[in-house]
Motif scaffolding. Structure first.
Motif: not given
Ligand code: UGA
Length: 437
Positions: A145, A147, A203
């Motif tokens: 998932l 956030e 994972k």
């Molecule tokens: C991430 C994974 O996307 C989930 O699939 C996973 O389940 C989760 O970690 C976990 O291990 O529990 P999350 O931490 O909620 O989810 O956030 P993401 O949407 O992955 O974003 C992570 C970071 O990457 C954020 O700081 C976001 O701003 C950054 N990001 C994302 C970028 O800088 N560029 C992008 O193109 C996408």
């Protein structure tokens, strides 16, 4: 079915409410009394779209307690406790070990323990030995998932991964989890049957891939900055290739949060323990590129404004991503702290994260140099520069014509490449993006 969920943090609380939503009787166990009381009252302890409603709707089938013995009526027990980063970068397994050891006292033959926490590969085999004398079974079922989309991702996941025990109990374990997820499987969700090690690796491999994708485009942003290329257009162009895809190619100040940074470090530490550190050496570069992005904002501000001491900087965003109040390893807050340490007065606004951010700012002794504003415009008033650090919609939607008269110096540093550049330039701002100057 009667289900227990051990650990009611982000993952566990959403999982517990989602399982109740599927019609199961659920008890959530957590050592934190305040969190248990909040959840039991139907109040979400964190900002997550849709979670309050899900919790309240399903309270009749949900119970929260600190008493581990409450699990004894349940047949399926999910382990959803945290695995924070230890000082050496590896995953700290204290909570998982404590949870399983304490749960083992209350297990009955035929029960199924389902690990959801993100753990070093090899953990499930060790835990299976701890619970084997009880006659219960263990499966590993990683959670993916995001956030901001936690409810949607739990109830309609892209896939379900079942890490099954070796031997003749695999079918029994699979059938029990199929019963729990019956409604999700009925939607046609792919279900992959694998062994423990594969499930654990899926994972961290997925998170490492996502982190690598982000650092790849941020490396391209560094090249774009010295060549006059535009990294957003570059991402659009390469993203049209289906083999590459456009998602997770947004350059900016990089990834943060409670998962990606800690998971890549934990994976590197585990590979080193296993004697295959070389295989993941590239993840150290991924981490380094990511941390460089945070420093880049300060460099841009210094290029434009010179010495930052006494300068007023508006910081738009504190959470690590939009639709979240999570500030764990947040690039936005790190940048705010670094600017404050360089002598700037930072005026921050975030739609959700002021509570946790102000606690961290006070703990860091920076409360006199990081102030909290009422709105984006309030933060921008008198500013020598605006830094967009989290791409909340409210920042994207600001009218630069209305902001221009408020600021001292018309400078905007778009740390998420999310603003309409031409409109900000037309309003008289110097616009500095990440990899598109
Ligand atoms: C991430 C994974 O996307 C989930 O699939 C996973 O389940 C989760 O970690 C976990 O291990 O529990 P999350 O931490 O909620 O989810 O956030 P993401 O949407 O992955 O974003 C992570 C970071 O990457 C954020 O700081 C976001 O701003 C950054 N990001 C994302 C970028 O800088 N560029 C992008 O193109 C996408």
């Amino acid at each position: 079915m009667k289900i227990s969920v051990i650990g009611c943090g982000y993952l566990g609380a959403v999982h517990a409410a989602s399982m109740a939503h599927l019609g199961h009787e659920v008890v959530g166990i957590d050592v934190d009394e305040a969190r248990v009381a909040t959840l039991a009252a139907g109040v979400a302890p964190f900002h997550e779209p849709g979670f309050d409603a899900l919790l309240q709707e399903n309270l009749p089938r949900l119970r929260f307690t600190t008493d581990m013995s409450a699990v004894k009526d349940s047949t399926v027990h999910f382990i959803a406790v945290g695995t924070p980063q230890a000082a050496n970068g590896s995953a700290d397994m204290t909570y998982v070990n404590q949870a399983v050891e304490s749960l083992a006292h209350h297990l009955s033959p035929g029960d199924l323990v389902v690990g959801k926490s993100t753990v070093p590969v090899g953990t499930a085999t060790t835990l299976a030995e701890i619970i084997a004398p009880t006659g219960a079974m263990l499966m590993w079922n990683p959670e993916f998932l995001r956030e901001g989309f936690a409810v949607e991702d739990t109830l309609s996941p892209d896939r379900l991964v079942y890490g099954l025990p070796e031997g003749d109990r695999a079918d029994e374990a699979r059938d029990l989890l199929d019963t729990v997820y019956e409604a999700i499987l009925a939607q046609g969700t792919p279900r992959l049957l694998v062994n423990y090690a594969t499930a654990e690796l899926v994972k961290v491999a997925a998170n490492s891939f996502l982190a690598t994708k982000i650092s790849f485009i941020n490396a391209m942003a560094e090249i774009a900055d010295v060549t006059g290329a535009n990294v957003t257009q570059l991402a659009d162009a390469i993203g049209h290739d289906n083999r590459i895809g456009r998602r997770f190619l947004n350059a900016g100040i990089g990834f943060g949060g409670g998962c990606l940074p800690k998971d890549i470090r934990g994976f590197v530490a585990r590979a080193e323990e296993l004697g295959v550190g070389e295989s993941l050496a590239f993840l150290k570069d991924v981490d380094d590129i990511n941390l460089r992005r945070r420093r880049r904002v300060r460099t841009i501000l210094e290029e434009e404004l010179g010495d930052l001491s006494g300068k007023r900087i508006a910081l738009w965003g504190l959470a690590f991503k939009p639709d979240s109040d999570d500030i764990r390893d947040s690039p936005a807050l790190d940048i705010g702290e670094s600017l404050a340490r360089a002598g700037a007065i930072v005026t921050a606004f975030d739609p959700a994260a002021h509570g946790p951010a102000s606690r961290r700012v006070t703990a860091a002794g920076l409360q006199d140099s990081i102030l909290f504003a009422e709105s984006p415009a309030d933060a921008a008033t008198g500013a020598d520069g605006i830094v967009v650090a989290t791409e909340w919609g409210v920042f994207r939607d600001q009218n630069p014509e209305a902001i221009a008269p408020l600021v001292n110096t018309p400078l905007v540093v778009d740390g998420r490449n999310c603003l309409p550049e031409s409109q900000w330039k037309a309003a008289g701002f110097t616009y500095r993006g990440m990899g598109r100057s």
